[in-house]
Design a protein around this motif. Structure first.
Motif, PDB file in Angstrom:
ATOM      1  N   GLU A  76      47.644  34.374  34.305  1.00 22.57           N
ATOM      2  CA  GLU A  76      47.054  33.421  35.228  1.00 22.57           C
ATOM      3  C   GLU A  76      47.535  32.044  35.512  1.00 22.57           C
ATOM      4  O   GLU A  76      48.084  31.387  34.219  1.00 22.57           O
ATOM      5  CB  GLU A  76      45.197  33.446  34.999  1.00 22.57           C
ATOM      6  N   PRO A  77      47.747  31.568  36.598  1.00 26.07           N
ATOM      7  CA  PRO A  77      48.060  30.303  36.829  1.00 26.07           C
ATOM      8  C   PRO A  77      47.325  29.242  36.137  1.00 26.07           C
ATOM      9  O   PRO A  77      46.204  29.243  35.961  1.00 26.07           O
ATOM     10  CB  PRO A  77      48.351  29.925  38.019  1.00 26.07           C
ATOM     11  N   ILE A  78      47.992  28.195  35.543  1.00 31.06           N
ATOM     12  CA  ILE A  78      47.244  27.225  34.940  1.00 31.06           C
ATOM     13  C   ILE A  78      47.107  25.898  36.020  1.00 31.06           C
ATOM     14  O   ILE A  78      48.326  25.367  35.991  1.00 31.06           O
ATOM     15  CB  ILE A  78      48.048  26.714  33.429  1.00 31.06           C
ATOM     16  N   GLU A  79      45.958  25.563  36.236  1.00 33.98           N
ATOM     17  CA  GLU A  79      45.968  24.241  37.109  1.00 33.98           C
ATOM     18  C   GLU A  79      45.424  23.019  36.164  1.00 33.98           C
ATOM     19  O   GLU A  79      44.462  22.881  35.511  1.00 33.98           O
ATOM     20  CB  GLU A  79      44.700  24.472  38.063  1.00 33.98           C
ATOM     21  N   ILE A  80      46.415  21.929  36.613  1.00 32.28           N
ATOM     22  CA  ILE A  80      45.877  20.448  36.072  1.00 32.28           C
ATOM     23  C   ILE A  80      45.880  19.548  37.140  1.00 32.28           C
ATOM     24  O   ILE A  80      46.924  19.721  38.010  1.00 32.28           O
ATOM     25  CB  ILE A  80      46.890  20.317  35.023  1.00 32.28           C
ATOM     26  N   THR A  81      44.866  18.713  37.031  1.00 32.35           N
ATOM     27  CA  THR A  81      44.910  17.750  38.352  1.00 32.35           C
ATOM     28  C   THR A  81      44.713  16.231  37.845  1.00 32.35           C
ATOM     29  O   THR A  81      44.113  15.956  36.741  1.00 32.35           O
ATOM     30  CB  THR A  81      43.453  17.898  39.084  1.00 32.35           C
TER      31      THR A  81
ATOM     32  N   ASN B 136      40.535  22.848  32.245  1.00 36.29           N
ATOM     33  CA  ASN B 136      39.938  23.575  31.420  1.00 36.29           C
ATOM     34  C   ASN B 136      40.972  23.940  30.056  1.00 36.29           C
ATOM     35  O   ASN B 136      42.046  24.095  30.817  1.00 36.29           O
ATOM     36  CB  ASN B 136      39.161  24.792  31.990  1.00 36.29           C
ATOM     37  N   ALA B 137      40.397  24.318  28.994  1.00 39.82           N
ATOM     38  CA  ALA B 137      41.132  24.849  27.935  1.00 39.82           C
ATOM     39  C   ALA B 137      41.542  26.099  28.475  1.00 39.82           C
ATOM     40  O   ALA B 137      41.009  26.959  29.075  1.00 39.82           O
ATOM     41  CB  ALA B 137      40.186  24.805  26.912  1.00 39.82           C
ATOM     42  N   VAL B 138      43.016  26.513  27.968  1.00 42.40           N
ATOM     43  CA  VAL B 138      43.439  27.925  28.069  1.00 42.40           C
ATOM     44  C   VAL B 138      43.898  28.489  26.848  1.00 42.40           C
ATOM     45  O   VAL B 138      44.521  27.710  25.865  1.00 42.40           O
ATOM     46  CB  VAL B 138      44.535  27.699  29.191  1.00 42.40           C
ATOM     47  N   THR B 139      43.870  29.855  27.052  1.00 40.30           N
ATOM     48  CA  THR B 139      44.406  30.429  25.956  1.00 40.30           C
ATOM     49  C   THR B 139      45.615  31.435  26.347  1.00 40.30           C
ATOM     50  O   THR B 139      45.466  32.051  27.454  1.00 40.30           O
ATOM     51  CB  THR B 139      43.661  31.550  25.314  1.00 40.30           C
TER      52      THR B 139
END
Length: 146
Positions: free
Chosen positions: A40-45, A54-57
């Protein structure tokens, strides 16, 4: 004496998580970059006074995209050299320009825009990307690679 040592070694190697394998069984000609191997894509703003994300694994051996979007409310950067050293960077796309770096330490946004980093997670561990010189929990994103 040998049996306990072999049993301990076997338990250590056999207990490793199955999730550490690529996401798809047949990678085909594209190898690790195959569509079935994408997480899944990781979104950072990046926005003044707002949480980064949010934290991701992540799964070692899987392909990901990290989209970093700045809203232009402030001149902000994001850093995370240990994380960027734990991945294989495919490319960074900024305004349609593709950059294929060996490594990066940080990205700085002087105005609004989006940078998309595509990479393969490699080295298991716990990492973070954050706004430099900040200490708040909302100003960083914890990233775990399994």
């Amino acid at each position: 004496m040998r049996k306990p040592i072999f049993a301990a070694l076997a338990a250590l190697f056999l207990a490793s998580p199955a999730a550490a394998a690529p996401l798809c069984a047949e990678l085909g000609f594209a190898g690790l970059l195959a569509k079935c191997n994408r997480g899944e894509p990781i979104e950072i703003t990046l926005s003044a006074g707002k949480p980064l994300g949010n934290a991701v694994t992540l799964q070692s051996g899987a392909y990901y995209e990290m989209r970093i979007t700045a809203d232009g409310s402030a001149e902000l950067a994001i850093s995370g050299a240990p994380f960027f050293r734990a991945i294989w960077m495919n490319e960074i796309v900024i305004n349609g320009i593709e950059v294929r770096p060996m490594a990066i330490d940080s990205l700085e946004f002087d105005e609004e825009g989006t940078a998309t980093l595509s990479f393969i997670a490699i080295k298991p561990g716990s990492y973070e990307v954050k706004i430099p010189n900040t200490t708040g929990d909302s100003q960083k994103v914890a990233i775990a690679i399994q």
